[in-house]
Design a protein around this motif. Structure first.
Motif, mmCIF file in Angstrom:
data_model
loop_
_atom_site.group_PDB
_atom_site.id
_atom_site.type_symbol
_atom_site.label_atom_id
_atom_site.label_comp_id
_atom_site.label_asym_id
_atom_site.label_seq_id
_atom_site.Cartn_x
_atom_site.Cartn_y
_atom_site.Cartn_z
ATOM 1 N N ARG A 48 79.307 15.797 -19.828
ATOM 2 C CA ARG A 48 80.490 15.251 -19.139
ATOM 3 C C ARG A 48 80.639 13.756 -19.374
ATOM 4 O O ARG A 48 81.749 13.233 -19.346
ATOM 5 N N PHE A 53 84.386 12.428 -18.549
ATOM 6 C CA PHE A 53 84.689 12.786 -17.165
ATOM 7 C C PHE A 53 83.799 12.012 -16.196
ATOM 8 O O PHE A 53 84.087 11.920 -15.015
ATOM 9 N N PRO A 73 88.964 9.916 -20.769
ATOM 10 C CA PRO A 73 88.867 11.133 -21.589
ATOM 11 C C PRO A 73 90.097 11.383 -22.457
ATOM 12 O O PRO A 73 89.966 11.885 -23.579
ATOM 13 N N PHE A 74 91.305 11.000 -21.964
ATOM 14 C CA PHE A 74 92.506 11.313 -22.745
ATOM 15 C C PHE A 74 92.626 10.443 -23.995
ATOM 16 O O PHE A 74 93.454 10.714 -24.846
ATOM 17 N N LEU A 78 88.398 14.310 -28.073
ATOM 18 C CA LEU A 78 87.284 15.244 -28.189
ATOM 19 C C LEU A 78 87.764 16.611 -27.707
ATOM 20 O O LEU A 78 88.607 16.695 -26.820
ATOM 21 N N VAL A 80 86.985 19.994 -25.743
ATOM 22 C CA VAL A 80 86.033 20.462 -24.735
ATOM 23 C C VAL A 80 86.325 21.923 -24.393
ATOM 24 O O VAL A 80 87.475 22.287 -24.163
ATOM 25 N N PHE A 82 85.041 24.805 -21.599
ATOM 26 C CA PHE A 82 84.246 24.964 -20.393
ATOM 27 C C PHE A 82 83.708 26.380 -20.262
ATOM 28 O O PHE A 82 84.229 27.317 -20.857
#
Lengths: 352, 287
Positions: A48, A53, A73-74, A78, A80, A82
């Motif tokens: 994270r 995050f 993060p934006f 990358l 991701v 989950f």
């Protein structure tokens, strides 16, 4: 190997709890790195932080030469995926996959083309207009993967993406995931608590415990030559033999086992001569023979499992050993005298 | 009738505890409660067509002139429009406040959170009269005593807790990974709120919004305290008229029209939310 992702001294606390403790990692271009450990070892927290995050308390994260430690993060670009896939339930599969392109302001026609290609790549072109609730677990998994990869991310981050699937599907998806990653050649960090999955997929594995990386190496290295008791036992059944480092020559250590037998082992960081050590040897590496070669002892029981035998062996110095043997060839019987031996390369040297 | 009633009672909480006689009494009791709830409304509806200018039941004769006397009804239409405007604006304000407070309460941890949460719920529990009095006093201190803006503010205070409650319930079920996914795909926080958070909180926002609208539209106590000439809600005007001039048939006619309006509104809402609920549960059910 050019490092694509660098993690330098990254630490993160939650209150008093030290979740990630001074972790250093270098992930090469196109490499598939597995973060393996029990729940609570800090692997997801580390992921994270790479995703953005969470911000580390100290340390740096560098991606493609750029320090991204505090980048939101934006802005990281990358991909991701989950554990629960986190597909937007109110958008169709195609809208889910196209979302990252839409927020980048890409032209509609271009989005349609790329989404189609991305869904084709995971064999889901036929499900483009379905909502996530109408897709099976495996299909949702593939949509999530397509959504993460369509934005052409610098790095792919996977948080236990297969653990919600049933066993057969999981094995199928492991192969599919590995092939996809190889074809695209994308640098990937993968979090899992399943050691078999980590070994199947990863180029290298970082075994974590209590916020620290305990060992980093290829699956073969960490499996065959663990350097700590934790790594040895976490990666499957193992035999631990007590002994002392008798002679040290470079990386080669001669170990005097309890009971007097002398065996060789190699260690990345050699111990000081005379210090107590343990040897970790996998059951499938231990060979029992009726000729006096190796560590002497008695066969206590032999269990037949179809594809193999499990021989329970006790050395004369009282240590219990477990050996997996093929059902063909010499078969020991309960009460037999036997000698246990293993190739030097199959023993991991653990320093107390 | 008895064919449908008896299986319902059998599967009820009193199953096996009462015999057939008890069951009959139980059924009669339920019927009595229904009559008791509906009768006053029916009385008003029926009485509104009476020829007499004062309210009588049963009505004497039949006329619709209380419904068509536009001069007599002019003030009521103005009040109705004002009520609609206040209810709509109070709903909008409650939604804005409620969304923000609910998100903070569900997602942030800070000292005094429980106390703050209780504070936000207090307008539901505290006597409305105390709230109205207090607001009147407070508003007179800052120089804005009565009228549109004070009424609107006071209504928002009373309505927002309902929105907070319903949105909190939706927000607790919302998977944070969805928002994290959107962020990692490149959406900035405002975009994530619009594209992901709000659509997924829609059930909570909708039911909270409907409750806020109805509560504002129905409120008498606060509206009565803060009403001003030209800024009086319909329930407040009806109450004033009833206490000043006694019960006349025009009041009954207005009540009948108000009842019809609320039924129509609920029908529309049921259509919208009913369909909405079906759509969301179809998605949720298959997950």
């Amino acid at each position: 190997m050019a490092a694509d992702l660098l993690v330098q001294g990254v630490t993160r606390r939650f209150g008093e709890q030290l979740a990630v403790d001074r972790v250093d990692l270098a992930v090469g271009q196109g490499e598939f790195l597995g973060l393996l450990g029990p729940s609570g070892c800090g692997k997801t927290t580390l992921l994270r932080m790479i995703a953005g995050f969470l911000v580390p308390d100290s340390g740096r994260i560098i991606c493609a030469g750029q320090d991204i430690t505090t980048l939101p993060p934006f802005a990281r670009n990358l991909g991701v995926v989950f554990q629960n896939y986190a597909l937007f339930p109110h958008m169709t599969a195609a809208e889910n996959v196209g979302y990252g392109l839409k927020v980048r302001g890409m032209a509609r026609a271009e989005i349609v083309t790329r989404v189609k290609a991305a869904l084709d790549r995971v064999n889901l072109a036929h499900a483009a207009d379905r909502l996530p609730g109408q897709l099976s677990g495996g299909m949702q998994q593939r949509v999530a993967l397509a959504r993460a990869m369509v934005i052409e991310p610098r790095i792919l981050l996977l948080d236990e993406p297969l653990s919600a699937l049933d066993k057969n599907l999981r094995e199928e998806m492991q192969v599919e995931l590995r092939l996809l990653q190889q074809r695209v050649g994308i640098t990937t960090v993968f979090v899992t608590h399943d050691q078999e999955e980590a070994m199947t997929l990863s180029d290298r594995i970082a075994v974590m415990q209590a916020g620290r990386v305990m060992q980093l190496g290829t699956p073969e290295e960490v499996y065959r030559r663990p350097i700590s008791r934790f790594v040895a036992t976490f990666l499957g059944t193992t035999n631990l033999l007590e002994g002392k480092a008798a002679r040290v020559a470079g990386n080669t250590v001669t170990v005097a086992l309890e009971g007097g037998a002398m065996v060789e082992a190699s260690a990345p960081v050699p111990p000081t001569p005379g210090s107590p050590v343990q040897l970790a040897v996998r059951p499938e590496s231990i060979l029992l023979r009726s000729t006096p070669e190796g560590v002497p002892g008695t066969v206590e029981d032999v269990l037949f499992q179809g594809h193999r035998l499990i021989a329970l062996f006790r050395t004369d110095s009282g240590q219990e050993l477990r050996s997996y043997m093929p059902p063909s060839g010499w078969r020991p019987a309960r009460g037999d005298r036997a000698w246990a031996s293993w190739p030097a390369a199959e023993a991991g040297l653990i320093q107390a | 009738m008895s064919d449908t009633a008896i299986p319902q009672i059998r599967s009820g909480p009193l199953d096996g505890l009462i015999g057939p006689v008890g069951r009959a009494i139980w059924g009669a009791l339920i019927l009595a409660i229904c009559v008791f709830i509906l009768a006053p409304i029916l009385v008003v509806l029926v009485a509104s067509v009476s020829r007499t200018p004062y309210l009588t039941f049963p009505p004497s004769g039949f006329t619709l002139r209380w419904f068509t006397d536009l001069v007599e009804l002019r003030d009521y239409f103005a009040a109705f429009q004002f009520s609609l405007l206040v209810a709509a604006l109070a709903t909008a304000m409650s939604l804005a406040i409620g969304l923000w407070v609910a998100l903070v309460l569900t997602r942030r941890d800070f000292p005094g959170k429980a106390a703050l949460s209780a504070l936000f719920m207090s307008p539901i529990i505290l006597p409305e009269l105390a709230l109205a009095l207090g607001l009147l006093q407070y508003l007179s201190q800052i120089g804005a005593v009565r009228g549109m803006l004070p009424t609107l503010l006071a209504h928002s205070v009373v309505c927002a807790p309902y929105v907070i409650r319903t949105v909190q319930a939706s927000a607790l079920r919302l998977d944070r990974n969805l928002e994290d996914s959107a962020l990692s795909l490149g959406a900035k926080p405002a975009r994530v709120l619009w594209d992901v958070t709000l659509p997924l909180l829609k059930p909570g926002l909708l039911s909270g919004g409907i409750m806020a609208f109805v509560i504002s539209f129905d409120n008498v106590t606060i509206s009565l305290f803060l009403a001003a000439p030209g800024a009086t809600t319909l329930p407040a005007l009806l109450f004033n008229q009833a206490s000043e001039t006694g019960l006349n048939t025009t009041l009954a006619a207005v009540c009948a029209m108000l009842t019809a309006f609320m039924l129509l509104l609920m029908l529309v809402v049921e259509r919208l939310v009913g369909l909405e609920r079906m759509a969301t549960s179809a998605v949720a059910g298959k997950r």
